[in-house]
Structure formats: C-alpha cells, structure tokens
Design a protein around this motif. Structure first.
Motif, PDB file in Angstrom:
ATOM      1  N   VAL A   1       0.830  -1.209   0.000  1.00  0.00           N
ATOM      2  CA  VAL A   1       0.000   0.000   0.000  1.00  0.00           C
ATOM      3  C   VAL A   1       0.861   1.255   0.000  1.00  0.00           C
ATOM      4  CG1 VAL A   1      -1.808  -1.187   1.321  1.00  0.00           C
ATOM      5  CG2 VAL A   1      -0.150   0.242   2.518  1.00  0.00           C
ATOM      6  N   ARG A   2       0.202   2.381  -0.159  1.00  0.00           N
ATOM      7  CA  ARG A   2       0.807   3.690   0.045  1.00  0.00           C
ATOM      8  C   ARG A   2      -0.175   4.495   0.875  1.00  0.00           C
ATOM      9  NH1 ARG A   2       5.239   5.531  -2.663  1.00  0.00           N
ATOM     10  NH2 ARG A   2       5.544   3.342  -2.231  1.00  0.00           N
ATOM     11  N   LEU A   3       0.308   5.076   1.965  1.00  0.00           N
ATOM     12  CA  LEU A   3      -0.557   5.895   2.807  1.00  0.00           C
ATOM     13  C   LEU A   3      -0.800   7.248   2.144  1.00  0.00           C
ATOM     14  CD1 LEU A   3       0.895   5.315   6.390  1.00  0.00           C
ATOM     15  CD2 LEU A   3      -0.936   4.071   5.221  1.00  0.00           C
ATOM     16  N   VAL A   4      -1.974   7.788   2.353  1.00  0.00           N
ATOM     17  CA  VAL A   4      -2.305   9.124   1.866  1.00  0.00           C
ATOM     18  C   VAL A   4      -1.926  10.109   2.961  1.00  0.00           C
ATOM     19  CG1 VAL A   4      -4.147  10.646   1.080  1.00  0.00           C
ATOM     20  CG2 VAL A   4      -4.186   8.222   0.467  1.00  0.00           C
ATOM     21  N   GLN A   5      -0.897  10.896   2.726  1.00  0.00           N
ATOM     22  CA  GLN A   5      -0.386  11.892   3.667  1.00  0.00           C
ATOM     23  C   GLN A   5      -0.132  11.312   5.051  1.00  0.00           C
ATOM     24  OE1 GLN A   5      -3.107  15.232   3.409  1.00  0.00           O
ATOM     25  NE2 GLN A   5      -2.184  15.900   1.487  1.00  0.00           N
ATOM     26  N   ALA A  39      -6.171   5.972   5.627  1.00  0.00           N
ATOM     27  CA  ALA A  39      -6.363   6.335   4.221  1.00  0.00           C
ATOM     28  C   ALA A  39      -5.192   5.805   3.410  1.00  0.00           C
ATOM     29  CB  ALA A  39      -6.478   7.856   4.070  1.00  0.00           C
ATOM     30  N   SER A  40      -5.357   4.626   2.844  1.00  0.00           N
ATOM     31  CA  SER A  40      -4.284   4.037   2.050  1.00  0.00           C
ATOM     32  C   SER A  40      -4.811   3.612   0.689  1.00  0.00           C
ATOM     33  CB  SER A  40      -3.672   2.831   2.773  1.00  0.00           C
ATOM     34  OG  SER A  40      -4.633   1.815   2.938  1.00  0.00           O
ATOM     35  N   THR A  41      -3.885   3.563  -0.253  1.00  0.00           N
ATOM     36  CA  THR A  41      -4.175   3.084  -1.592  1.00  0.00           C
ATOM     37  C   THR A  41      -3.463   1.754  -1.762  1.00  0.00           C
ATOM     38  OG1 THR A  41      -4.271   5.349  -2.437  1.00  0.00           O
ATOM     39  CG2 THR A  41      -3.949   3.592  -4.060  1.00  0.00           C
ATOM     40  N   THR A  42      -4.185   0.709  -2.139  1.00  0.00           N
ATOM     41  CA  THR A  42      -3.575  -0.600  -2.368  1.00  0.00           C
ATOM     42  C   THR A  42      -2.969  -0.632  -3.764  1.00  0.00           C
ATOM     43  OG1 THR A  42      -5.143  -1.686  -0.884  1.00  0.00           O
ATOM     44  CG2 THR A  42      -4.008  -3.089  -2.481  1.00  0.00           C
ATOM     45  N   ASP A  75      -1.600   8.970   6.670  1.00  0.00           N
ATOM     46  CA  ASP A  75      -2.795   8.572   7.417  1.00  0.00           C
ATOM     47  C   ASP A  75      -3.006   7.065   7.278  1.00  0.00           C
ATOM     48  OD1 ASP A  75      -5.296   8.218   8.554  1.00  0.00           O
ATOM     49  OD2 ASP A  75      -6.303   9.710   7.304  1.00  0.00           O
TER      50      ASP A  75
END
Length: 66
Positions: A16-20, A25-28, A22
């Motif tokens: 994943v990558r965290l959004v700022q 709030a992550s993007t897989t 958070d």
C-alpha cells in the motif's frame, strides 16, 4: 551516482501507500507484496526497501523477521 531502491509498504498483508501518512487512508498497489517484489526484481532491482506499517503503528513486528 544515485542508487534508487523500490519500496513496498506493508499494511494488512498488502502493498500500500498511505495518503499523507494517514493509516486509515491508504491506496492498495498490489494484493500480493511478494509478487510485487518479484516484479521489481524482474525489472532489474537488486534491493528492496520494505516498511512494516502495521508494526510501526502498533509497535510490534507484524510481518516476520528481517
């Protein structure tokens, strides 16, 4: 010369990558981080930077030994 290392952030067993920053709030990016690591290797990567986000958040190693 600059050496670039591909990175995989692990959360819930996924890449994943965290959004700022958070945790909620992550993007897989990939359901299978091992397959993602293999793809990086096939693209010529010789090393990999792995971040255990669950371990960082809960202060215990969540995804195995280094």
């Amino acid at each position: 010369m600059i050496t670039l290392f591909p990175a995989i952030d692990l959360q819930g067993g996924k890449a994943v990558r965290l959004v700022q920053g958070d945790f909620a709030a992550s993007t897989t990016f990939h359901e299978d981080p091992v397959a993602q690591a293999q793809a990086f290797a096939e693209d010529g990567a010789h090393a990999l930077h792995v971040v255990d986000l669950d371990g960082a958040r809960y202060r215990h190693r969540a995804w195995g030994q280094c």
